[in-house]
Design a protein around this motif. Structure first.
Motif, PDB file in Angstrom:
ATOM      1  N   ARG A   1      10.553  10.289 -12.887  1.00  0.00           N
ATOM      2  CA  ARG A   1      11.345  10.225 -11.910  1.00  0.00           C
ATOM      3  C   ARG A   1      12.555  11.050 -11.810  1.00  0.00           C
ATOM      4  O   ARG A   1      13.223  11.766 -11.279  1.00  0.00           O
ATOM      5  CB  ARG A   1      11.580   8.845 -11.222  1.00  0.00           C
ATOM      6  N   LEU A   2      13.376  10.515 -13.020  1.00  0.00           N
ATOM      7  CA  LEU A   2      14.538  11.081 -13.404  1.00  0.00           C
ATOM      8  C   LEU A   2      14.408  12.864 -13.544  1.00  0.00           C
ATOM      9  O   LEU A   2      15.379  13.593 -12.809  1.00  0.00           O
ATOM     10  CB  LEU A   2      15.195  10.690 -14.769  1.00  0.00           C
ATOM     11  N   ARG A   3      13.319  13.134 -14.237  1.00  0.00           N
ATOM     12  CA  ARG A   3      13.113  14.557 -14.301  1.00  0.00           C
ATOM     13  C   ARG A   3      13.027  15.381 -13.033  1.00  0.00           C
ATOM     14  O   ARG A   3      13.673  16.469 -12.418  1.00  0.00           O
ATOM     15  CB  ARG A   3      12.028  14.936 -15.065  1.00  0.00           C
ATOM     16  N   MET A   4      12.152  14.528 -11.936  1.00  0.00           N
ATOM     17  CA  MET A   4      11.820  15.238 -10.624  1.00  0.00           C
ATOM     18  C   MET A   4      13.296  15.182  -9.882  1.00  0.00           C
ATOM     19  O   MET A   4      13.204  16.208  -9.162  1.00  0.00           O
ATOM     20  CB  MET A   4      10.874  14.365 -10.064  1.00  0.00           C
ATOM     21  N   ILE A   5      13.756  14.143  -9.891  1.00  0.00           N
ATOM     22  CA  ILE A   5      15.135  14.335  -9.062  1.00  0.00           C
ATOM     23  C   ILE A   5      16.213  15.345  -9.580  1.00  0.00           C
ATOM     24  O   ILE A   5      16.710  16.141  -8.547  1.00  0.00           O
ATOM     25  CB  ILE A   5      16.007  12.853  -9.285  1.00  0.00           C
ATOM     26  N   ASP A   6      16.305  15.580 -10.706  1.00  0.00           N
ATOM     27  CA  ASP A   6      17.029  16.773 -11.242  1.00  0.00           C
ATOM     28  C   ASP A   6      16.285  18.015 -10.720  1.00  0.00           C
ATOM     29  O   ASP A   6      17.072  19.166 -10.362  1.00  0.00           O
ATOM     30  CB  ASP A   6      17.003  16.621 -12.749  1.00  0.00           C
ATOM     31  N   ILE A   7      15.044  18.208 -10.925  1.00  0.00           N
ATOM     32  CA  ILE A   7      14.461  19.519 -10.371  1.00  0.00           C
ATOM     33  C   ILE A   7      14.982  19.805  -8.883  1.00  0.00           C
ATOM     34  O   ILE A   7      15.230  20.780  -8.546  1.00  0.00           O
ATOM     35  CB  ILE A   7      12.895  19.480 -10.409  1.00  0.00           C
ATOM     36  N   LEU A   8      14.577  18.864  -8.041  1.00  0.00           N
ATOM     37  CA  LEU A   8      15.241  18.661  -6.512  1.00  0.00           C
ATOM     38  C   LEU A   8      16.705  19.072  -6.434  1.00  0.00           C
ATOM     39  O   LEU A   8      16.872  19.968  -5.733  1.00  0.00           O
ATOM     40  CB  LEU A   8      14.756  17.528  -5.829  1.00  0.00           C
ATOM     41  N   ARG A   9      17.379  18.447  -7.401  1.00  0.00           N
ATOM     42  CA  ARG A   9      18.881  18.740  -7.220  1.00  0.00           C
ATOM     43  C   ARG A   9      19.183  20.028  -7.524  1.00  0.00           C
ATOM     44  O   ARG A   9      20.043  20.875  -7.022  1.00  0.00           O
ATOM     45  CB  ARG A   9      19.513  17.883  -8.094  1.00  0.00           C
ATOM     46  N   GLU A  10      18.354  20.520  -8.615  1.00  0.00           N
ATOM     47  CA  GLU A  10      18.816  22.138  -8.863  1.00  0.00           C
ATOM     48  C   GLU A  10      18.597  23.010  -7.787  1.00  0.00           C
ATOM     49  O   GLU A  10      19.002  24.118  -7.349  1.00  0.00           O
ATOM     50  CB  GLU A  10      17.807  22.572  -9.918  1.00  0.00           C
ATOM     51  N   ALA A  11      17.471  22.702  -7.100  1.00  0.00           N
ATOM     52  CA  ALA A  11      17.062  23.597  -5.745  1.00  0.00           C
ATOM     53  C   ALA A  11      17.761  23.121  -4.539  1.00  0.00           C
ATOM     54  O   ALA A  11      17.897  24.198  -3.628  1.00  0.00           O
ATOM     55  CB  ALA A  11      15.547  23.518  -5.615  1.00  0.00           C
ATOM     56  N   ASP A  12      18.235  22.077  -4.363  1.00  0.00           N
ATOM     57  CA  ASP A  12      18.802  21.661  -3.233  1.00  0.00           C
ATOM     58  C   ASP A  12      18.444  22.078  -2.248  1.00  0.00           C
ATOM     59  O   ASP A  12      18.589  22.831  -1.011  1.00  0.00           O
ATOM     60  CB  ASP A  12      20.401  22.243  -3.134  1.00  0.00           C
ATOM     61  N   PRO A  13      16.998  21.728  -1.731  1.00  0.00           N
ATOM     62  CA  PRO A  13      15.938  22.410  -0.978  1.00  0.00           C
ATOM     63  C   PRO A  13      16.040  21.970   0.393  1.00  0.00           C
ATOM     64  O   PRO A  13      16.536  20.869   0.895  1.00  0.00           O
ATOM     65  CB  PRO A  13      14.827  21.924  -1.452  1.00  0.00           C
ATOM     66  N   ASP A  14      15.801  22.907   1.543  1.00  0.00           N
ATOM     67  CA  ASP A  14      15.499  22.751   2.676  1.00  0.00           C
ATOM     68  C   ASP A  14      14.037  22.355   3.061  1.00  0.00           C
ATOM     69  O   ASP A  14      13.673  21.793   3.928  1.00  0.00           O
ATOM     70  CB  ASP A  14      15.981  24.049   3.772  1.00  0.00           C
ATOM     71  N   VAL A  15      13.111  23.067   2.181  1.00  0.00           N
ATOM     72  CA  VAL A  15      11.678  22.809   2.488  1.00  0.00           C
ATOM     73  C   VAL A  15      11.204  22.558   1.191  1.00  0.00           C
ATOM     74  O   VAL A  15      11.467  23.370   0.137  1.00  0.00           O
ATOM     75  CB  VAL A  15      11.285  24.124   3.125  1.00  0.00           C
ATOM     76  N   ILE A  16      10.464  21.591   1.151  1.00  0.00           N
ATOM     77  CA  ILE A  16       9.705  21.227  -0.174  1.00  0.00           C
ATOM     78  C   ILE A  16       7.962  21.053  -0.091  1.00  0.00           C
ATOM     79  O   ILE A  16       7.626  20.609   1.180  1.00  0.00           O
ATOM     80  CB  ILE A  16       9.952  19.939  -0.671  1.00  0.00           C
ATOM     81  N   PHE A  17       7.330  22.029  -0.951  1.00  0.00           N
ATOM     82  CA  PHE A  17       6.053  22.111  -0.852  1.00  0.00           C
ATOM     83  C   PHE A  17       5.465  21.274  -2.255  1.00  0.00           C
ATOM     84  O   PHE A  17       5.894  21.393  -3.218  1.00  0.00           O
ATOM     85  CB  PHE A  17       5.434  23.398  -0.944  1.00  0.00           C
ATOM     86  N   THR A  18       4.383  20.651  -1.941  1.00  0.00           N
ATOM     87  CA  THR A  18       3.892  19.816  -3.167  1.00  0.00           C
ATOM     88  C   THR A  18       2.481  19.510  -2.948  1.00  0.00           C
ATOM     89  O   THR A  18       1.921  19.634  -1.766  1.00  0.00           O
ATOM     90  CB  THR A  18       4.658  18.688  -3.698  1.00  0.00           C
ATOM     91  N   HIS A  19       1.973  18.932  -3.821  1.00  0.00           N
ATOM     92  CA  HIS A  19       0.543  18.364  -3.937  1.00  0.00           C
ATOM     93  C   HIS A  19       0.060  17.427  -2.769  1.00  0.00           C
ATOM     94  O   HIS A  19       1.021  16.395  -2.814  1.00  0.00           O
ATOM     95  CB  HIS A  19      -0.224  18.108  -5.068  1.00  0.00           C
ATOM     96  N   SER A  20      -0.962  17.229  -2.204  1.00  0.00           N
ATOM     97  CA  SER A  20      -1.255  16.321  -1.141  1.00  0.00           C
ATOM     98  C   SER A  20      -1.856  15.042  -1.976  1.00  0.00           C
ATOM     99  O   SER A  20      -2.486  15.037  -3.090  1.00  0.00           O
ATOM    100  CB  SER A  20      -2.194  16.643  -0.053  1.00  0.00           C
ATOM    101  N   PRO A  21      -1.380  13.609  -1.292  1.00  0.00           N
ATOM    102  CA  PRO A  21      -2.117  12.424  -1.914  1.00  0.00           C
ATOM    103  C   PRO A  21      -3.384  12.497  -2.384  1.00  0.00           C
ATOM    104  O   PRO A  21      -3.662  11.429  -3.299  1.00  0.00           O
ATOM    105  CB  PRO A  21      -1.696  11.496  -1.036  1.00  0.00           C
TER     106      PRO A  21
END
Lengths: 235, 235, 235, 235, 235, 235
Positions: free
Chosen positions: E87-107
């Motif tokens: 979770r910490l790793r993922m938060i930092d990844i998103l912070r680095e990009a500061d995204p308007d749009v996120i694409f990722t895998h579906s559930p």
């Protein structure tokens, strides 16, 4: 009856379930509010160490209005995970209340702490009555009770209530309880441009329109083996 | 074919899948029963250390009736979590059976151990065929096989079978297998006011009515990439 | 077995079910194709009175390739309604085929004729075996048979197949059958900018990817009382 | 309260809702049973003209056991359509009962008469309270009442009850009512190889297992504007 | 705008989202590709220690074609878990990009790493904007942005796109990007009998048929509180 | 673009779609409002012959505020059926508007006229472009356009919007339009204890909370073959 509402953060109960709990309290039932985290991350400026104390006081003040007991879960805010340690904590919380009715967050809520609190409740409700689980602080409570109801979410995203509780008579109490959470009025304004009292007014009116009364709170029921009879225990 | 049924507790297989496994066994297929936990918490009086041994014996006795092999997962009862350690264990269980067909618990089951065993199977079935995963005790097995079927749950809560197996000819064997789990007849009577043989009679008759035969067991199939052809491998 | 595919227009069968019917025919089953409307509106230029004759000939040519019988429903194109008169027609169509397996359009198809043909089949399949319904031209056929499968739709809109038939061996026949519908190649080009052969190539490849073969057709099964056993009768 | 159960054929009420209506009757509520068709096609040998009279008598005998009133819709069996004429008939039926609670068939039932009776009830329940609809035989009744509940179906195909009524105390009465339909015991044996008393025993036991009692009947509620409060009116 | 695509393995982005990202890049938006694992297990012969380096180079080569930045998550392949550390790793990844749009895998994706990457993104996207979460390497980014879109899966299993992006103009670039992943062409051939370029051709054509263009990529949107307006930001 | 909103009764458009149509009108698009019935039954006292004229005038007054055209369907109120005659009428209505965007009632609405108007729109939208359908008053219009959006319902029963239009700037216009329907303010007060202006205030605020703005209207999109691209045409 024993009623417990298990939420992730201080103020979640007031927003999503406060009018319903007030009705239970007025009818003489025993109401417990379990706040699973310390709410310490919920502000952009105030530091966690300080905020935590503020929010615990606010939670007790709100609960005091309806004479409810508070269980303070003390998990660090934004750190709910459905792991073994937090499972033990949740089982003890349920054992302490020995509930006939449980309210908690629904699975598709936008906040991860909400989703995982709901998952922990679903995981723990069967195990609260098994006497031999190691590491528990509290003795096993009754095995067979505990109807689980999921609460609405903000804006009703993907949530179609199947149960509506008429809170027209207790809506003022709901507002008073929410007003105890002074720290969150500023935070929600800053982070999400939202006025909390305004928000619950709109949501309770909308659910009331669907239900056929002025103010309502909406819920769904977790269907489970041997928990199905129609003799509803909602007020 | 190699058939594996991965359940959380001793007696889960007999209740939810016993008639179907008996049919596979009669047709000469190799049947493996993986019991993921030790079942040690399943009684209100008998202590875990003692109960564990009783239940392992009962599981072997039941499996013996259809000549099935037992894999004893030995995870502590009520402690199934979809974490890294249990994933490794599950991958090895699947590798040992090298299955063409997998039966396991469905996602909305009322018991947390059931839900997480099902999740671990879904997580592990792709990885059983990858040779380089560190920490595994067993070598990788075939990559491409393994149709996954979810089993019914008690009372059929939120479960609509899409596959029904006619177990009219093996229902007596199913009852014999379940009868090996003597410790659970008392426990289910105490905890849930349920007679186990009566319960499977009603459930198998109800599913049979839907299917068009006297006794049936119901399943759904986990749809997955490259696992879709209609040449059904259910009996 | 007796197989019937009930479609709204000439060429629907070829696009959505042709490879599967070819496999049944190759296995010696009796295949009937019921085209419920006359297809007379399916062109922007050719007048209905003329087009109708062209399309009936094309349908017979296509069916001839696999030795299938054609029932020409002769309802006016774009005028399918689930009313009493068309119900009588549909019951007689099913009685004429006395089917073990029925294929038809799925409920959420984009075309109203498709949706209402599917509804008429669902309405009629129970009544085909009742001997006293007034106004029928054909005697009642067997009561208990008739598994119903819904066919895919163009682009797979909201359609998740639960059954995939491997048509790798019959895909060439499917193309030959579709090629008989010369009138539609021009019409689909004009109205929808679509090349029909290209369209079925893409759709069958995509369903094949999911199924684990080169070409496939996808279906779902209509669950119904006493029609559930796993002994699939799809090829 | 005024309770109405609107079914397609004589014996549908007894199979799907009899124990629940018996409970209402025992509590002093007014119970009406509306049989929409004449049941005249429900036998492979007996001619419609004769069967119709037999079934009407059987329906009255069954209703008499709980002191319920019968409304005989007299639509020809197997000919229910949601058209204007039958809509008028359904509105008058509802007006005659002026119901607080309506039970009817659920949308995905296997029988077309069942599906269309349910659709007609949904269509008519809003219009029963509008005074100016032309062609009605009965004056408008109350506008705002009428909770609608959908009944289970045979074998529970695709039906997940959200409401379970405990019919343990009235199951014997349910059997007596069903036993009045002598003509159907033979017919169901011939057409569907089904023993009716055996069938309701299994279905009520299965639903009871899910609910936590010996015998239960299952329902879902039709959610509708201003019909949502939790003060359930089911027994 | 800032666009981020968070995938589990090198080549997932190219297969499921490449044409869409190319369109964003062509329009001058900032595109970041986060590959959460090192892809080290994705071959039956090459050892993880060696494969890891190969795949990181391939990922950079592909990203280079559209001028996208790569964030290399470096979690061990086949070991994604939604726990506190990741979770910490993922938060930092998103912070680095500061995204308007996120694409990722579906559930409901078939691969556990895909499912848990999607879950981590859903868990982290709310927390990326909270300033006091301990253990983060990056400062909090904007709180309120970040629309989340789920990508299609292989074969479209249980996936009904609600958004289709026309990638007709960038399909060649998508192929070039995918062609950089030379190591996977052999691996997918061996393990799953699949030609990768052929696979994306079929899938993009099929989604294009539904959308009304030659090539398309399909997505669904994660509905969330205050993220609903119709002013779509997809190209 | 050409925008059409097809509703069952005068005032339905204003309640469910008024703010959105006002935005289209402000942007210079051509807006048509088709009122399918004459609204003649919508009062407990005023007779249909008189009420019909009142409501037609009210509808024109409301439409006049945004410069929209009115098509008066003139079907008798409470008598919408998806039959051949009303299909012809609906096709002509759509042909007259030649729409790029269609708004209509959603399938699970509580009012039968609403449900059947929505069904007729779905049935007719494909046929509006076919030139040879007999009995039409208007020539065929464009074949390929016409995105269909379903509107919200009162109280949001079972409706989860996937599209939200920000109507903050046009909410006052929506109120003015609704205020033209003077006859309905009394009727809704009498029949359903509802204040119409209050009702739309609550519903638009609730949908705005979910969307992230002050006032919103919610919609879902009807997915259809070749109608999928993300280039949204909602304001």
């Amino acid at each position: 009856m024993n009623i417990i509402c298990v939420v992730a953060h201080p103020d979640d109960m007031e927003i999503l379930c406060g009018g319903t709990l007030a009705r239970y309290a007025q009818s003489g039932h025993t109401v417990t509010i379990a706040v699973f985290t310390d709410g310490s991350m919920g502000d952009a400026v105030i530091k966690p160490a300080e905020l935590k104390g503020i929010r615990e006081k606010e939670a007790h003040a709100a609960a005091g209005i309806i004479g409810a007991k508070v269980i303070w879960g003390d998990i660090v805010d934004e750190h709910v995970f459905p792991d073994a340690a937090q499972r033990l904590r949740m089982i003890d919380i349920l054992r302490e209340a020995d509930p006939d009715v449980i309210f908690t967050h629904s699975p598709n809520d936008y906040h991860p702490d909400h989703r995982y609190v709901g998952q922990l409740v679903f995981d723990a409700y069967f195990q609260k009555g098994l006497p031999h689980i190691p590491g528990q602080q509290k003795p096993a409570c009754r095995f067979g009770q505990a109807q689980v109801y999921y609460m609405d979410n903000l804006g009703g995203i993907g949530f179609s209530p199947t149960e509506y509780v008429n809170i027209t008579e207790t809506f003022e109490i709901k507002k008073q309880m929410l007003s105890c959470h002074k720290s969150q009025f500023e935070a929600m304004k800053d982070l999400a441009d939202t006025n909390l009292l305004d928000m619950i007014e709109v949501q309770a009116r909308f659910r009331g329109m669907a239900a056929g009364c002025r103010y309502a709170e909406g819920f769904t029921r977790l269907d489970a083996f041997q928990r199905g009879l129609t003799s509803r225990i909602l007020p």
